[in-house]
Design a protein around this motif. Structure first.
Motif, PDB file in Angstrom:
ATOM      1  N   GLN A 466      44.531  49.204  54.346  1.00  0.00           N
ATOM      2  CA  GLN A 466      45.088  49.758  52.899  1.00  0.00           C
ATOM      3  C   GLN A 466      44.309  50.781  52.146  1.00  0.00           C
ATOM      4  O   GLN A 466      43.003  50.456  51.603  1.00  0.00           O
ATOM      5  N   ALA A 467      45.198  51.393  50.895  1.00  0.00           N
ATOM      6  CA  ALA A 467      44.443  51.846  50.512  1.00  0.00           C
ATOM      7  C   ALA A 467      45.274  51.103  49.015  1.00  0.00           C
ATOM      8  O   ALA A 467      46.526  50.864  48.499  1.00  0.00           O
ATOM      9  N   ILE A 468      44.017  50.791  47.965  1.00  0.00           N
ATOM     10  CA  ILE A 468      44.364  49.441  46.968  1.00  0.00           C
ATOM     11  C   ILE A 468      43.206  50.130  45.693  1.00  0.00           C
ATOM     12  O   ILE A 468      42.374  50.911  45.289  1.00  0.00           O
ATOM     13  N   ARG A 469      44.480  51.029  44.798  1.00  0.00           N
ATOM     14  CA  ARG A 469      44.440  51.256  43.135  1.00  0.00           C
ATOM     15  C   ARG A 469      44.255  50.206  42.339  1.00  0.00           C
ATOM     16  O   ARG A 469      45.094  49.350  42.479  1.00  0.00           O
ATOM     17  N   VAL A 470      42.832  50.199  42.498  1.00  0.00           N
ATOM     18  CA  VAL A 470      43.250  48.620  40.836  1.00  0.00           C
ATOM     19  C   VAL A 470      41.763  49.315  39.681  1.00  0.00           C
ATOM     20  O   VAL A 470      41.183  49.744  40.009  1.00  0.00           O
ATOM     21  N   SER A 471      42.174  47.999  38.895  1.00  0.00           N
ATOM     22  CA  SER A 471      41.006  48.524  37.731  1.00  0.00           C
ATOM     23  C   SER A 471      40.178  48.125  38.041  1.00  0.00           C
ATOM     24  O   SER A 471      40.033  47.460  38.960  1.00  0.00           O
ATOM     25  N   LYS A 472      38.893  48.874  37.338  1.00  0.00           N
ATOM     26  CA  LYS A 472      37.602  48.065  37.595  1.00  0.00           C
ATOM     27  C   LYS A 472      37.507  46.189  36.936  1.00  0.00           C
ATOM     28  O   LYS A 472      36.544  45.665  38.004  1.00  0.00           O
ATOM     29  N   VAL A 550      50.348  33.102  46.565  1.00  0.00           N
ATOM     30  CA  VAL A 550      50.871  34.096  46.436  1.00  0.00           C
ATOM     31  C   VAL A 550      49.406  35.439  44.988  1.00  0.00           C
ATOM     32  O   VAL A 550      49.511  34.854  43.910  1.00  0.00           O
ATOM     33  N   GLN A 551      48.937  36.764  45.668  1.00  0.00           N
ATOM     34  CA  GLN A 551      48.101  36.535  44.730  1.00  0.00           C
ATOM     35  C   GLN A 551      48.545  38.150  44.850  1.00  0.00           C
ATOM     36  O   GLN A 551      48.368  39.049  45.235  1.00  0.00           O
ATOM     37  N   LYS A 552      48.616  38.963  43.293  1.00  0.00           N
ATOM     38  CA  LYS A 552      48.551  40.335  42.952  1.00  0.00           C
ATOM     39  C   LYS A 552      47.942  40.659  42.172  1.00  0.00           C
ATOM     40  O   LYS A 552      47.545  40.614  40.865  1.00  0.00           O
ATOM     41  N   VAL A 553      47.098  42.064  42.825  1.00  0.00           N
ATOM     42  CA  VAL A 553      46.138  42.501  41.768  1.00  0.00           C
ATOM     43  C   VAL A 553      46.648  43.990  42.480  1.00  0.00           C
ATOM     44  O   VAL A 553      46.211  44.219  43.745  1.00  0.00           O
ATOM     45  N   GLY A 554      46.196  44.970  41.308  1.00  0.00           N
ATOM     46  CA  GLY A 554      46.876  46.770  41.177  1.00  0.00           C
ATOM     47  C   GLY A 554      48.303  46.604  42.224  1.00  0.00           C
ATOM     48  O   GLY A 554      48.906  46.025  41.649  1.00  0.00           O
ATOM     49  N   ASN A 555      47.576  47.226  43.635  1.00  0.00           N
ATOM     50  CA  ASN A 555      48.618  47.474  43.767  1.00  0.00           C
ATOM     51  C   ASN A 555      49.007  47.238  45.132  1.00  0.00           C
ATOM     52  O   ASN A 555      49.943  47.098  46.223  1.00  0.00           O
ATOM     53  N   LEU A 556      48.647  45.745  45.270  1.00  0.00           N
ATOM     54  CA  LEU A 556      48.138  44.927  46.527  1.00  0.00           C
ATOM     55  C   LEU A 556      48.629  43.599  46.239  1.00  0.00           C
ATOM     56  O   LEU A 556      48.548  43.014  45.575  1.00  0.00           O
ATOM     57  N   TYR A 557      49.710  43.123  47.073  1.00  0.00           N
ATOM     58  CA  TYR A 557      50.034  41.803  47.209  1.00  0.00           C
ATOM     59  C   TYR A 557      49.496  40.938  47.943  1.00  0.00           C
ATOM     60  O   TYR A 557      49.251  41.329  49.357  1.00  0.00           O
ATOM     61  N   ARG A 558      49.182  39.975  48.048  1.00  0.00           N
ATOM     62  CA  ARG A 558      48.057  39.425  49.013  1.00  0.00           C
ATOM     63  C   ARG A 558      48.768  37.687  49.273  1.00  0.00           C
ATOM     64  O   ARG A 558      48.540  36.998  48.750  1.00  0.00           O
ATOM     65  N   ILE A 559      49.532  37.322  50.642  1.00  0.00           N
ATOM     66  CA  ILE A 559      50.208  35.991  50.369  1.00  0.00           C
ATOM     67  C   ILE A 559      49.260  35.395  51.750  1.00  0.00           C
ATOM     68  O   ILE A 559      48.905  35.586  53.074  1.00  0.00           O
ATOM     69  N   ARG A 560      48.595  34.542  51.342  1.00  0.00           N
ATOM     70  CA  ARG A 560      48.020  33.431  52.177  1.00  0.00           C
ATOM     71  C   ARG A 560      48.797  32.354  52.676  1.00  0.00           C
ATOM     72  O   ARG A 560      49.434  32.054  51.646  1.00  0.00           O
TER      73      ARG A 560
END
Length: 1022
Positions: A466-472, A550-560
């Motif tokens: 994945q290429a993840i774009r996120v704020s610092k 469900v966790q969302k940060v930047g353009n990424l959703y991460r579902i465990r």
């Protein structure tokens, strides 16, 4: 040069059936069977790895419990007791494939090179290939370049094994391997000269029994068959290899002496050749083990935890927050996984800046990794584009195959010209790249930066990452993906991408073995609904629902998913008109590895791996290896298909079971565009259906580029590599690009002219600097681009730089005293009593000096005097519970010498053992010994012997040595002997043969008298 044509699927299946039936070729390159190069190699590797793992377990006081004979069960026995968690055999199976894939390459690329097969009586050249190859392997292992070492090992094993099927060694009655093939300091004896006739004519024109001349058998003269692919010529009276592809077999004397296949006229000889090829392979592996040490030998064989932690980090001035987060993640992963199977087996760090990048830092020590990351200092930069792809190239070439690599940057890539090379390396290594592109909220996002992010996205997608774009500020929330994938036994269930996005429902199968299931979605302006087989649903708006979190940060959703997930068919419905990616992973020991292969003909037809993209316009063939929870018998494969990642096309292939979990898959209609491999089947342990998918995208090409590496490089010397560009479509001017990861100087044509449907040959020259360290591994990528850039292909090659070795004599070792006080016969009381062994060692006046001295096959303490001295005294102390010890001395040229000693059941004082050695006789001694022997430690005793011979006949010794041999023999032989050892003993041979061959050298009395006077020796050692 003619272009190889792909066979039809029908021909391929017919050949496969012939190979599997055992009726055509036996030492075949690919296809399994009871006596193929692959099965011989696998048998030897499994046996040696078992031996090493058992020895390590003994030293660590752990049980070694092997529940079966599969690779999966062996790796579990090796790694399972030391840490909790899932144990994956994927690395081990991949390492086996790295070795075994060289067998078909030798038969294809060196089909007309007699020394690679011990044909045409070229014994000295054949041995040179073996010994120079072993030197390269040892140098690569010392430099931790294990992949290059495995490739060389496969080629060396092929040549070594061919000696026993292509020569008359077994026809002469020898039942032990010819140990002189592994030791260039020993003579090759009793060879047929060019003018000596060796065979009689087979009147039927084919193979016949007893084709060797009686005089050859009586005098035990060593010969091998001649092989002609394009010519019938051979010297008068010489044997042929034989077979329909050998044109010399039509020239009198007709027939052949090959034992490659089992025939009615040679069944016993064939079986003996297989046995000796296996034993010789074990001897070679044991020599490499001695030089490498047990831990690095297992790393060479891929027996290691599957997780690798690899970071590529931008160190420019604006990266202080990102570096701090990378350091936090490194520390968290190291601390949280310690003592588990998730603990990384290797750590890699590559810093990059502008214009500098590197160096590659590679270590197995977690504390070193912590310190290296902590020492990163953000500085420089300022012009935004950085050398990101150059750093990524170093990581891809320095990390093991199938690694997960994490890139941290806040800038665009300056070196975008490397993009195609990076894609080629990703496809070649099957590594996964995840890129974290952080953004400062105070910076204005520029249009060019948005466009350049697409490069990161393309590379990540090509690798399955994945290429993840996120704020610092939010970066710490996104890096959880690193902890997710830094685990053992990680598998991919499903991966898809849509550009442009569209509403679509994706189904995926969850089996009982899957744990820690995580769904990753990248994109923007999207919604999704997850549904299990019971109809329970959860959307992106539910942070914590019945199906997972469900966790969302930047353009990424991460579902465990929740741990008590239901097995069966699940669905996820995606809705977006923007580009998005979907990936589902979990932990499971049910996995698969694969390679694209192509058929080749010749005397030993088979399937060879493809380095670049498969050829378009013909069926695509894959060799797929499936791993189960309890070996290959615990899974059943139902279908294998190629699937387009960005589309919905699924094309199944014809699956042929090769046995042992290996499958040959032929896909006649290849999907257009980029595709991955999908495997479906049943886990027989739980009877649930499983689904697994590869991550690396692949496509076909009308361009083929091929090059063959036939030797190692030397520091300071130019190395010329021919390569061929072929096309099955329109000709014209093809651009040539070449890069190497060490930035060594290269010269090559920037273009070649290729006719329509034709080929063109060119040369590339590369020079390693004179100060290049021996064992350095160079990854070279050559790319050919068709006119108009409408098509391209590549080849990725590994070149090894090895300093020429002149010292081939192993260190000499002699047990001089063994003392034991009241070692009880009853093992219950053994802990209370102890014994001591004293030994003397030297690498001789002209040797490179002893580098390491270790003990194995014994639990005790070893001390020794300074290894920098010419003469070294060693002392081993152990309780009477551990009655066997082997001292292993390795010199600076990585030659190995050993002393092996075992206590009898009841003893109070034991003199040095007089058991016979296991090796075949070597050149005779003609005078009493006056200096330390230089013979290898396998040299047999010269005492009067009634045992059969395992080596060629030589003249008898005229005087015995004063020092007895201390090594037991591995096995009695059955051929009559007339040959004494070069290091003879005065004691008669009385002990039975047992155990693996060892290298034990006897020293003369003068040596003991000399070293006894030196102050470095312990009083009372003699």
């Amino acid at each position: 040069m003619q272009q190889n044509k792909m066979m039809s699927p029908i021909v391929g299946v017919s050949l496969l059936a012939l190979v599997l039936s055992g009726g055509a070729w036996a030492f075949v390159p690919t296809g399994g069977g009871a006596s193929s190069h692959v099965s011989i190699t696998q048998s030897a590797v499994l046996k040696k790895v078992t031996e090493v793992c058992r020895a390590i377990a003994q030293l660590e006081g752990q049980d070694f419990i092997l529940t079966g004979d599969s690779a999966e069960e062996l790796v579990h026995a090796c790694l399972g007791p030391s840490a909790i968690g899932e144990v994956s055999a994927a690395k081990f199976k991949s390492a086996l494939n790295d070795i075994n894939e060289q067998h078909p390459l030798v038969d294809r690329d060196f089909v007309d090179s007699p020394q690679h097969h011990f044909n045409s009586e070229l014994f000295a050249r054949g041995r040179s290939l073996i010994t120079s190859g072993v030197a390269s392997i040892k140098a690569n292992v010392r430099a931790e370049n294990f992949h290059a070492a495995r490739e060389t090992l496969g080629r060396v094993l092929h040549t070594l094994q061919d000696f026993y099927s292509h020569s008359n060694w077994v026809d002469l009655g020898y039942t032990q391997p010819y140990i002189n093939l592994l030791h260039p300091d020993l003579p090759l004896e009793n060879l047929a000269d060019f003018k000596t006739p060796t065979c009689k004519d087979c009147t039927n024109g084919g193979f016949c029994p007893n084709s060797l001349l009686p005089d050859i058998l009586r005098k035990k003269i060593l010969t091998s068959g001649y092989m002609g692919i394009t010519s019938k010529f051979k010297p008068n009276g010489k044997c042929s290899h034989g077979g329909v592809e050998d044109l010399t077999s039509l020239t009198s004397p007709r027939g052949g002496i090959s034992k490659d296949e089992r025939r009615p006229d040679n069944e016993a000889l064939h079986n003996t050749a297989v046995t000796l090829a296996t034993t010789a392979s074990l001897q070679l592996l044991d020599d490499i083990r001695g030089a490498a040490g047990d831990k690095d030998f297992l790393r060479l064989m891929g027996v290691a935890r599957s997780s690798v932690l690899a970071f590529v980090i931008d160190t420019t001035g604006s990266m202080s927050d990102d570096i701090a987060e990378a350091e936090r993640m490194v520390n968290q992963i190291i601390d949280s996984t310690q003592g588990t199977q998730d603990e990384p087996s290797l750590y890699i760090l590559v810093p990059f800046n502008d214009p500098e990048f590197g160096p590659l830092i590679r270590t197995t020590d977690p504390n070193v990794m912590k310190a290296e990351v902590a020492n990163l200092i953000p500085q420089g930069g300022g012009d935004l584009p950085e050398m990101c792809l150059s750093g990524l190239q170093l990581a891809l070439t320095g990390a093991p195959a199938s690694s997960h690599i994490y890139v941290f940057t806040d800038a665009d890539p300056k070196d975008i010209s490397l993009k195609d090379t990076i894609v080629a390396l990703i496809r070649n290594t099957k590594s996964t790249v995840n890129i974290f592109k952080s953004e400062d909220a105070s910076r204005r996002r520029r249009r060019r930066s948005v466009e350049m992010f697409d490069i990161y996205n393309d590379l990540a997608l090509a690798s399955g990452g994945q290429a993840i774009r996120v704020s610092k500020a939010n970066l710490p929330q996104a890096t959880g993906i690193i902890a997710d994938s830094s685990t053992s036994a990680l598998v991919t269930v499903l991966q898809r991408a849509r550009n442009p996005g569209k509403p679509e429902t994706f189904s995926f199968q969850l089996d009982e073995s899957l744990t820690n299931i995580i769904i990753y979605i990248t994109g923007k302006s999207l919604t999704f609904t997850l549904k299990n087989l019971a109809g329970v649903t959860q959307t992106e708006t539910e942070a914590s629902g019945k199906l997972g979190t469900v966790q969302k940060v930047g353009n990424l959703y991460r579902i465990r998913l929740v741990s008590n997930k239901q097995t069966g068919l699940w669905e996820i419905n995606m809705k977006s008109n923007q580009p998005y990616t979907l990936k589902i992973t979990g932990q499971s020991t049910i996995a698969f590895i694969y390679d694209f292969v192509e058929f080749f003909g010749g005397p030993h037809p088979g399937y060879a791996p493809i380095s670049g993209r498969p050829e378009s316009g013909v069926p695509v063939i894959l060799l797929v290896s499936v791993l189960g929870r309890k070996g290959p018998a615990s899974v059943k494969v139902s279908d294998v298909a190629l699937v387009t990642v960005s589309g919905s096309e699924v094309v199944g292939g014809t699956v042929d079971d090769l046995g042992n979990g290996d499958f040959l898959v032929t896909v006649t209609k290849v999907p257009a565009g980029e595709f991955v491999v999908l495997v479906n089947g049943t886990d027989l342990v739980s009877t649930t259906l499983f689904q697994r998918q590869s991550t690396t995208q692949m496509s076909v090409s009308g361009v083929t580029i091929r090059a063959v590496v036939d030797r190692t490089m030397e520091p300071g010397k130019a190395f010329t590599l021919p390569f061929v560009v072929m096309t099955n479509s329109t000709g014209g001017t093809y651009k040539i690009n070449a890069r190497n990861d060490k930035d060594f100087t290269m010269n090559y044509p920037t273009s070649v002219m290729v006719a329509t449907g034709g080929n063109a040959t060119a040369n590339l020259t590369i020079t390693a600097p004179a100060n290049t360290e021996s064992g350095t591994d160079i990854t070279l990528t050559i790319e050919a681009v068709a006119p108009g850039s409408v098509d391209s292909n590549y080849v990725v090659l590994r070149l090894s730089v090895v300093t020429k070795v002149t010292d081939f004599t192993p260190p000499q070792c002699e047990v001089v005293n063994v003392s034991a006080v009241d070692c009880p016969a009853d093992p219950v009381f053994c802990n209370a009593s102890f014994w001591q062994l004293s030994a003397n060692l030297t690498d001789g006046v002209n040797g490179t000096g002893i580098a390491t001295l270790k003990s194995r096959q014994g639990v005790g303490s070893l001390t020794h005097t300074d290894l920098k001295q010419m003469f070294v005294a060693a002392y081993f102390n152990a309780s009477c519970c551990s009655r066997t010890v082997e001292l292993v001395a390795v010199d600076n040229a990585m030659n190995v010498g050993t002393c092996l000693h075992s206590l009898p059941s009841i003893t109070t004082s034991v003199a040095p053992s007089t058991a016979p050695s296991s090796g075949p006789p070597t050149a005779p001694s003609t005078a009493p010994s006056t200096a330390p022997s230089t013979a290898p430690s396998t040299a047999p005793s010269s005492a009067p012997s009634t045992a059969p011979s395992s080596g060629p006949p030589t003249a008898p010794s005229t005087a015995p040595s004063t020092a007895p041999s201390t090594a037991p023999s591995t096995a009695p032989s059955t051929a009559p002997s007339s040959a004494p050892s070069t290091a003879p003993s005065t004691a008669p041979s009385t002990a039975p043969s047992s155990g693996p061959p060892s290298l034990t050298l006897s020293l003369p009395l003068w040596f003991c008298l000399l070293v006894s006077a030196l102050p470095l020796y312990h009083p009372g050692s003699y």
